[in-house]
Every structure is written in structure tokens, then in C-alpha cells.
Design a protein around this motif. Structure first.
Motif, PDB file in Angstrom:
ATOM      1  N   GLN A  26       0.819  -1.221   0.000  1.00 24.20           N
ATOM      2  CA  GLN A  26       0.000   0.000   0.000  1.00 24.20           C
ATOM      3  C   GLN A  26       0.850   1.267   0.000  1.00 24.20           C
ATOM      4  N   SER A  27       1.881   1.307   0.817  1.00 24.54           N
ATOM      5  CA  SER A  27       2.692   2.531   0.881  1.00 24.54           C
ATOM      6  C   SER A  27       3.472   2.749  -0.410  1.00 24.54           C
ATOM      7  N   ILE A  28       3.951   1.681  -1.030  1.00 29.87           N
ATOM      8  CA  ILE A  28       4.664   1.828  -2.310  1.00 29.87           C
ATOM      9  C   ILE A  28       3.683   2.231  -3.400  1.00 29.87           C
ATOM     10  N   PHE A  29       2.477   1.685  -3.372  1.00 29.86           N
ATOM     11  CA  PHE A  29       1.458   2.069  -4.359  1.00 29.86           C
ATOM     12  C   PHE A  29       1.138   3.560  -4.247  1.00 29.86           C
ATOM     13  N   ARG A  30       0.902   4.030  -3.037  1.00 26.47           N
ATOM     14  CA  ARG A  30       0.606   5.461  -2.835  1.00 26.47           C
ATOM     15  C   ARG A  30       1.768   6.338  -3.285  1.00 26.47           C
ATOM     16  N   PHE A  31       2.978   5.900  -3.002  1.00 25.94           N
ATOM     17  CA  PHE A  31       4.157   6.663  -3.401  1.00 25.94           C
ATOM     18  C   PHE A  31       4.257   6.752  -4.925  1.00 25.94           C
ATOM     19  N   THR A  32       4.042   5.650  -5.628  1.00 30.35           N
ATOM     20  CA  THR A  32       4.127   5.686  -7.094  1.00 30.35           C
ATOM     21  C   THR A  32       2.966   6.478  -7.694  1.00 30.35           C
ATOM     22  N   TYR A  33       1.836   6.490  -7.016  1.00 28.86           N
ATOM     23  CA  TYR A  33       0.702   7.268  -7.523  1.00 28.86           C
ATOM     24  C   TYR A  33       1.036   8.759  -7.557  1.00 28.86           C
ATOM     25  N   TYR A  34       1.874   9.199  -6.643  1.00 30.25           N
ATOM     26  CA  TYR A  34       2.322  10.599  -6.629  1.00 30.25           C
ATOM     27  C   TYR A  34       2.989  10.955  -7.965  1.00 30.25           C
ATOM     28  N   PHE A  35       3.732  10.027  -8.548  1.00 31.82           N
ATOM     29  CA  PHE A  35       4.429  10.266  -9.813  1.00 31.82           C
ATOM     30  C   PHE A  35       3.539  10.017 -11.032  1.00 31.82           C
ATOM     31  N   LEU A  36       2.739   8.972 -10.975  1.00 32.66           N
ATOM     32  CA  LEU A  36       2.072   8.479 -12.181  1.00 32.66           C
ATOM     33  C   LEU A  36       0.620   8.924 -12.338  1.00 32.66           C
ATOM     34  N   ARG A  37      -0.076   9.112 -11.238  1.00 30.45           N
ATOM     35  CA  ARG A  37      -1.484   9.533 -11.262  1.00 30.45           C
ATOM     36  C   ARG A  37      -2.371   8.602 -12.097  1.00 30.45           C
ATOM     37  N   ASN A  38      -2.040   7.321 -12.091  1.00 30.54           N
ATOM     38  CA  ASN A  38      -2.798   6.339 -12.846  1.00 30.54           C
ATOM     39  C   ASN A  38      -2.710   5.017 -12.097  1.00 30.54           C
ATOM     40  N   GLY A  56      -0.032  -0.078 -10.496  1.00 33.08           N
ATOM     41  CA  GLY A  56      -0.030  -1.524 -10.283  1.00 33.08           C
ATOM     42  C   GLY A  56       1.121  -2.191 -11.013  1.00 33.08           C
ATOM     43  N   GLU A  57       1.353  -1.769 -12.250  1.00 29.14           N
ATOM     44  CA  GLU A  57       2.456  -2.328 -13.036  1.00 29.14           C
ATOM     45  C   GLU A  57       3.807  -1.978 -12.410  1.00 29.14           C
ATOM     46  N   VAL A  58       3.963  -0.732 -12.024  1.00 27.41           N
ATOM     47  CA  VAL A  58       5.232  -0.285 -11.440  1.00 27.41           C
ATOM     48  C   VAL A  58       5.488  -0.975 -10.104  1.00 27.41           C
TER      49      VAL A  58
END
Length: 122
Positions: free
Chosen positions: A33-45, A50-52
Motif C-alpha cells: 500500500q505505501s509503495i502504491f501510494r508513493f508511485t501514484y504521486y508520480f504516475l497519477r494512474n 499496479g504495473e510499477v
């Protein structure tokens, strides 16, 4: 992090580094969850995230032997996630330069249509 929690995390990382699939699943569940939220900051998708995030954990699994030597696993994970996010964005930009046949307007493919006019070409 209290010393007991840090000890448990270190034990978990040692187990992962020794190819323990169950320990890796626990590690995955702990950080997903924390890695997903962190990557969402960059990708907004969400799909891209999920892929990243999957790529992040694949990278962690591939380098699991070195997990014992990492003193700050949180920082390490966020660096891997940032790098994977940047890689994804670079690849995405590269893919946008190339069009698939489905993306080309039908009028361009129709030989009976006049050719499109682009600056400098007639």
C-alpha cells in the motif's frame, strides 16, 4: 521504529534473502500500500501504479540476497519505486512517439483521400 519491530523486520528480510516465499509474501503485504501510494504521486494512474509496484517487488525478489546488507529498507524501497516510476514514464513517452495502426486516422490510410498537409510538405 521500536527495537522489537526492527528486529522482526530484520528477521523477515533475512528470511526473504534465504528464498522464503512466505516471508516475501508477508513483506509484500507489509509494503504494498505505501509503495502504491508513493508511485501514484508520480504516475497519477492506478493501472500504471499496479504495473510499477509489481516491477518494484520483482526487482526486490531478484536482489533478495542483498537485503541483509540494507540498513534502511524503507528508503531502499522508495528509491527503487522512484526509479521504476521514472523508467515507466520514460517508456511511456517513447511509446507515444510511435503510433499503432489502430491510432492512425482512417482518412490517412485511404488512398483515395488527398494527402494531409503538414508544415513544409505539399
Amino acid at each position: 521504529m521500536p527495537s522489537m519491530e526492527k528486529k522482526k523486520l530484520n528477521d523477515l528480510l533475512i528470511s526473504v534473502s534465504e528464498n522464503d516465499d512466505y516471508a516475501f509474501r508477508v513483506f509484500y503485504d507489509l509494503y504494498y500500500q505505501s509503495i502504491f501510494r508513493f508511485t501514484y504521486y508520480f504516475l497519477r494512474n492506478k493501472e500504471a501504479c499496479g504495473e510499477v509496484v509489481s516491477n518494484v517487488f520483482v526487482a526486490i525478489w531478484k536482489s533478495r540476497v542483498s537485503l541483509r546488507r540494507i540498513s534502511n529498507i524503507d528508503a531502499y524501497l522508495y528509491i527503487v519505486a522512484r526509479n521504476e516510476s521514472n523508467r515507466y514514464l520514460r517508456e511511456c513517452r517513447t511509446r507515444r512517439r510511435c503510433l499503432s495502426l489502430e491510432e492512425i486516422p482512417v482518412s490517412v490510410l485511404d488512398r483515395n483521400s488527398p494527402p494531409p498537409r503538414w508544415g513544409g510538405f505539399r
